[in-house]
Motif scaffolding. Structure first.
Motif, PDB file in Angstrom:
ATOM      1  N   PRO A 196     -13.482   4.278  -6.882  1.00  0.00           N
ATOM      2  CA  PRO A 196     -12.709   3.417  -5.997  1.00  0.00           C
ATOM      3  C   PRO A 196     -11.408   2.903  -6.602  1.00  0.00           C
ATOM      4  N   GLU A 197     -10.360   3.009  -5.832  1.00  0.00           N
ATOM      5  CA  GLU A 197      -9.073   2.402  -6.149  1.00  0.00           C
ATOM      6  C   GLU A 197      -8.520   1.849  -4.845  1.00  0.00           C
ATOM      7  N   PRO A 198      -9.030   0.693  -4.443  1.00  0.00           N
ATOM      8  CA  PRO A 198      -8.608   0.154  -3.140  1.00  0.00           C
ATOM      9  C   PRO A 198      -7.103   0.010  -3.028  1.00  0.00           C
ATOM     10  N   PRO A 199      -6.539   0.400  -1.888  1.00  0.00           N
ATOM     11  CA  PRO A 199      -5.078   0.337  -1.715  1.00  0.00           C
ATOM     12  C   PRO A 199      -4.586  -1.061  -1.380  1.00  0.00           C
ATOM     13  N   VAL A 200      -5.490  -2.015  -1.213  1.00  0.00           N
ATOM     14  CA  VAL A 200      -5.073  -3.381  -0.849  1.00  0.00           C
ATOM     15  C   VAL A 200      -5.679  -4.387  -1.798  1.00  0.00           C
TER      16      VAL A 200
END
Length: 196
Positions: free
Chosen positions: A192-196
């Motif tokens: 996971p690398e959340p964009p927000v």
């Protein structure tokens, strides 16, 4: 001999609570059959359920047809508010606990476990919006607000929705080792690398 993992389905289950761990565990059991585990979805009557956001999910066995499980996973969702007050369901949870080596939950599935008495004098977690209710249901629970999952030996609880994926990967690590869990994480490309 195959060891069985059962993921419970019920009306108003949160989709990702069930399907996230399913993806992890099904990838593991199908890709590495030599580990000797199988995973299935079960519902009370073996029929499909209508999940919280409108997705229909199909079960494999019913309660009556289910094998003995080595792991039972109870997801959360709005349906847990009914199940945590359903004496028949709580009896089923207690019966599973009496014969199943490892009981796990995702999100508000922990509320059902608390109502059934499984979390008495234990550390546990749940969805952030249900932490207060978890403490109300059983004041002996040490509520772990910041943890994605809490492993207390024969019971593992996890926080909400996507945290069930983390808990399922932890379960693979616990049952089959670190390298296997890393292989599963890579296989499902969970990074996971959340964009927000």
């Amino acid at each position: 001999m195959t060891r069985n993992i059962g993921i419970l389905l019920f009306d108003d289950v949160e989709e990702l609570d069930a399907v996230g761990p399913w993806e992890v565990l099904a990838y593991w059991t199908l890709t590495f059959p030599e580990d000797g585990y199988a995973v299935s979805m079960l519902s009370r009557d073996g029929k499909p359920v209508l999940a919280s956001k409108g997705l229909t999910l199909g079960a494999h066995p019913s309660f009556a047809d289910a094998p003995d499980y080595d792991v039972v996973l109870h997801p959360g969702g709005n349906g847990t508010r009914t199940l945590m007050r359903d004496p028949e369901h709580l009896d089923w949870v207690r019966a599973q606990n009496a014969k199943t080596p490892l009981m796990t939950s995702v999100c508000s599935g922990a509320l059902v476990y608390a109502a059934a008495g499984l979390l008495r004098n234990r550390p546990a977690t749940t969805y952030w919006g249900a932490l207060g209710l978890l403490a109300e249901l059983d004041p002996t629970i040490t509520v772990r607000e910041q943890d994605r999952y809490v492993d207390d030996g024969d019971v593992i609880t996890s926080a909400g929705v996507s945290a069930g994926i983390d808990m399922a990967l932890h379960l693979v690590r616990r049952l089959a080792g670190l390298e296997r869990a890393r292989a599963v994480r890579r296989g499902i490309q969970y990074d996971p690398e959340p964009p927000v």
